[in-house]
Write a protein that holds these residues in place. Structure first.
Motif, PDB file in Angstrom:
ATOM      1  N   LEU A  64       0.829  -1.206   0.000  1.00 27.70           N
ATOM      2  CA  LEU A  64       0.000   0.000   0.000  1.00 27.70           C
ATOM      3  C   LEU A  64       0.862   1.255   0.000  1.00 27.70           C
ATOM      4  O   LEU A  64       0.562   2.229  -0.690  1.00 27.70           O
ATOM      5  CB  LEU A  64      -0.927   0.010   1.217  1.00 27.70           C
ATOM      6  N   PHE A  65       1.939   1.220   0.765  1.00 28.67           N
ATOM      7  CA  PHE A  65       2.849   2.364   0.794  1.00 28.67           C
ATOM      8  C   PHE A  65       3.466   2.583  -0.591  1.00 28.67           C
ATOM      9  O   PHE A  65       3.556   3.718  -1.064  1.00 28.67           O
ATOM     10  CB  PHE A  65       3.930   2.144   1.848  1.00 28.67           C
ATOM     11  N   ALA A  66       3.853   1.493  -1.259  1.00 23.88           N
ATOM     12  CA  ALA A  66       4.410   1.613  -2.607  1.00 23.88           C
ATOM     13  C   ALA A  66       3.372   2.166  -3.582  1.00 23.88           C
ATOM     14  O   ALA A  66       3.703   2.992  -4.452  1.00 23.88           O
ATOM     15  CB  ALA A  66       4.925   0.254  -3.076  1.00 23.88           C
ATOM     16  N   LEU A  67       2.121   1.743  -3.454  1.00 26.34           N
ATOM     17  CA  LEU A  67       1.064   2.282  -4.314  1.00 26.34           C
ATOM     18  C   LEU A  67       0.853   3.775  -4.076  1.00 26.34           C
ATOM     19  O   LEU A  67       0.614   4.533  -5.024  1.00 26.34           O
ATOM     20  CB  LEU A  67      -0.249   1.537  -4.063  1.00 26.34           C
ATOM     21  N   MET A  68       0.953   4.207  -2.813  1.00 20.72           N
ATOM     22  CA  MET A  68       0.816   5.631  -2.518  1.00 20.72           C
ATOM     23  C   MET A  68       1.935   6.428  -3.170  1.00 20.72           C
ATOM     24  O   MET A  68       1.691   7.486  -3.760  1.00 20.72           O
ATOM     25  CB  MET A  68       0.802   5.860  -1.006  1.00 20.72           C
ATOM     26  N   VAL A  69       3.156   5.929  -3.070  1.00 19.45           N
ATOM     27  CA  VAL A  69       4.297   6.624  -3.690  1.00 19.45           C
ATOM     28  C   VAL A  69       4.122   6.667  -5.199  1.00 19.45           C
ATOM     29  O   VAL A  69       4.348   7.709  -5.835  1.00 19.45           O
ATOM     30  CB  VAL A  69       5.622   5.934  -3.286  1.00 19.45           C
ATOM     31  N   LYS A  70       3.684   5.558  -5.798  1.00 17.22           N
ATOM     32  CA  LYS A  70       3.464   5.502  -7.255  1.00 17.22           C
ATOM     33  C   LYS A  70       2.406   6.516  -7.678  1.00 17.22           C
ATOM     34  O   LYS A  70       2.568   7.207  -8.695  1.00 17.22           O
ATOM     35  CB  LYS A  70       3.044   4.097  -7.659  1.00 17.22           C
ATOM     36  N   SER A  71       1.332   6.632  -6.902  1.00 19.01           N
ATOM     37  CA  SER A  71       0.283   7.602  -7.225  1.00 19.01           C
ATOM     38  C   SER A  71       0.789   9.031  -7.108  1.00 19.01           C
ATOM     39  O   SER A  71       0.454   9.887  -7.934  1.00 19.01           O
ATOM     40  CB  SER A  71      -0.918   7.407  -6.315  1.00 19.01           C
ATOM     41  N   LEU A  72       1.590   9.294  -6.082  1.00 15.93           N
ATOM     42  CA  LEU A  72       2.149  10.642  -5.924  1.00 15.93           C
ATOM     43  C   LEU A  72       3.073  11.005  -7.087  1.00 15.93           C
ATOM     44  O   LEU A  72       3.039  12.127  -7.589  1.00 15.93           O
ATOM     45  CB  LEU A  72       2.891  10.753  -4.595  1.00 15.93           C
ATOM     46  N   VAL A  73       3.889  10.054  -7.519  1.00 16.64           N
ATOM     47  CA  VAL A  73       4.782  10.297  -8.659  1.00 16.64           C
ATOM     48  C   VAL A  73       3.965  10.532  -9.925  1.00 16.64           C
ATOM     49  O   VAL A  73       4.255  11.437 -10.720  1.00 16.64           O
ATOM     50  CB  VAL A  73       5.777   9.115  -8.825  1.00 16.64           C
TER      51      VAL A  73
ATOM     52  N   SER B 114      -9.286  12.449  -8.506  1.00 11.75           N
ATOM     53  CA  SER B 114      -9.477  11.018  -8.243  1.00 11.75           C
ATOM     54  C   SER B 114      -8.217  10.388  -7.651  1.00 11.75           C
ATOM     55  O   SER B 114      -8.309   9.508  -6.795  1.00 11.75           O
ATOM     56  CB  SER B 114      -9.896  10.287  -9.517  1.00 11.75           C
ATOM     57  N   GLU B 115      -7.047  10.827  -8.060  1.00 11.14           N
ATOM     58  CA  GLU B 115      -5.805  10.302  -7.489  1.00 11.14           C
ATOM     59  C   GLU B 115      -5.633  10.734  -6.037  1.00 11.14           C
ATOM     60  O   GLU B 115      -5.166   9.948  -5.210  1.00 11.14           O
ATOM     61  CB  GLU B 115      -4.587  10.737  -8.316  1.00 11.14           C
ATOM     62  N   LEU B 116      -6.012  11.969  -5.728  1.00  7.08           N
ATOM     63  CA  LEU B 116      -5.943  12.418  -4.334  1.00  7.08           C
ATOM     64  C   LEU B 116      -6.885  11.598  -3.457  1.00  7.08           C
ATOM     65  O   LEU B 116      -6.512  11.162  -2.365  1.00  7.08           O
ATOM     66  CB  LEU B 116      -6.299  13.903  -4.234  1.00  7.08           C
ATOM     67  N   ILE B 117      -8.083  11.367  -3.938  1.00  4.59           N
ATOM     68  CA  ILE B 117      -9.033  10.561  -3.171  1.00  4.59           C
ATOM     69  C   ILE B 117      -8.543   9.121  -3.083  1.00  4.59           C
ATOM     70  O   ILE B 117      -8.697   8.471  -2.047  1.00  4.59           O
ATOM     71  CB  ILE B 117     -10.439  10.665  -3.793  1.00  4.59           C
ATOM     72  N   TYR B 118      -7.928   8.619  -4.152  1.00  7.68           N
ATOM     73  CA  TYR B 118      -7.357   7.263  -4.136  1.00  7.68           C
ATOM     74  C   TYR B 118      -6.285   7.143  -3.054  1.00  7.68           C
ATOM     75  O   TYR B 118      -6.242   6.152  -2.310  1.00  7.68           O
ATOM     76  CB  TYR B 118      -6.779   6.939  -5.513  1.00  7.68           C
ATOM     77  N   ILE B 119      -5.448   8.152  -2.923  1.00  6.57           N
ATOM     78  CA  ILE B 119      -4.414   8.134  -1.887  1.00  6.57           C
ATOM     79  C   ILE B 119      -5.063   8.166  -0.500  1.00  6.57           C
ATOM     80  O   ILE B 119      -4.618   7.455   0.417  1.00  6.57           O
ATOM     81  CB  ILE B 119      -3.422   9.300  -2.084  1.00  6.57           C
TER      82      ILE B 119
END
Length: 161
Positions: free
Chosen positions: A37-46, A63-68
Motif C-alpha cells: 500500500l505504501f508503494a502504491l501511494m508513492v506511485k500515485s504521488l509520482v 481522483s488520485e488524491l481521493i485514491y491516496i
C-alpha cells in the motif's frame, strides 16, 4: 500416573502453539500488504507529479488524491488490525463511502445514468446512517509514549511466548 495423563504437550497446548504460529504468519502477510500500500501511494504521488507537468486534468488529479486517501484509510485499518487483531468495520464503511465518491468524480456525474445515481445515493445514505447510528465506532487509543520499532517488535514477540 493416571489413565488420562500422557507425556508431552497437552492437546490444548498444541492448539495454542499452532494458533500463535498462524497469527504471526498472518501478521507478516498484513505487514507485506502495508508495504505494498505504501508503494502504491508513492506511485500515485509520482504519477500526480508528472500529471502536473502536462495540461491540468482536474478529474484525474482529484481522483488520485481521493485514491491516496482511500489507501491511507486502508493502511490505518491494517495498523489497527496489527495492534488489536480486529477489523474496524467503521473504517471499512468510511473507505466504501470515499471509494464510491471517487468513482463518481472519476466518471463525472453528468455521464452516469440517472438510475445508477439514485442507487448510489441510496447506498451512500445507507452507509452514512449505518456509520452514524450503527454503534460501530471504537475509541482508538494511541499509547502516550512510543518505543522504537525494534523494541515494539521485541515486546510483541515476548507477549506471544
Amino acid at each position: 500416573m493416571g489413565v488420562c495423563e500422557v507425556n508431552g504437550p497437552s492437546y490444548h497446548g498444541i492448539h495454542n502453539i499452532f494458533r500463535r504460529l498462524l497469527e504471526n504468519i498472518q501478521d507478516i502477510i498484513v505487514i507485506a500488504i502495508c508495504l505494498l500500500l505504501f508503494a502504491l501511494m508513492v506511485k500515485s504521488l509520482v504519477g500526480m507529479f508528472y500529471e502536473f507537468l502536462d495540461p491540468f486534468n482536474f478529474q484525474y488529479i482529484a481522483s488520485e488524491l481521493i485514491y491516496i486517501l482511500v489507501l491511507v484509510e486502508i493502511y490505518r485499518l491494517l495498523i489497527i488490525y496489527l495492534r488489536e487483531h480486529r477489523i474496524a468495520v467503521d473504517i471499512m464503511i468510511e473507505v466504501g463511502i470515499v471509494s464510491i465518491l471517487r468513482e463518481v468524480i472519476l466518471h463525472g456525474i453528468l455521464s452516469i445514468d440517472p438510475f445508477i445515481l439514485v442507487a448510489v445515493a441510496i447506498l451512500l445514505i445507507s452507509l452514512m446512517l449505518l456509520l452514524r447510528y450503527g454503534s460501530l465506532r471504537h475509541d482508538e487509543k494511541e499509547p502516550e509514549t512510543r518505543e522504537t520499532v525494534f523494541k515494539e517488535l521485541k515486546k510483541s514477540f515476548a507477549k506471544g511466548e
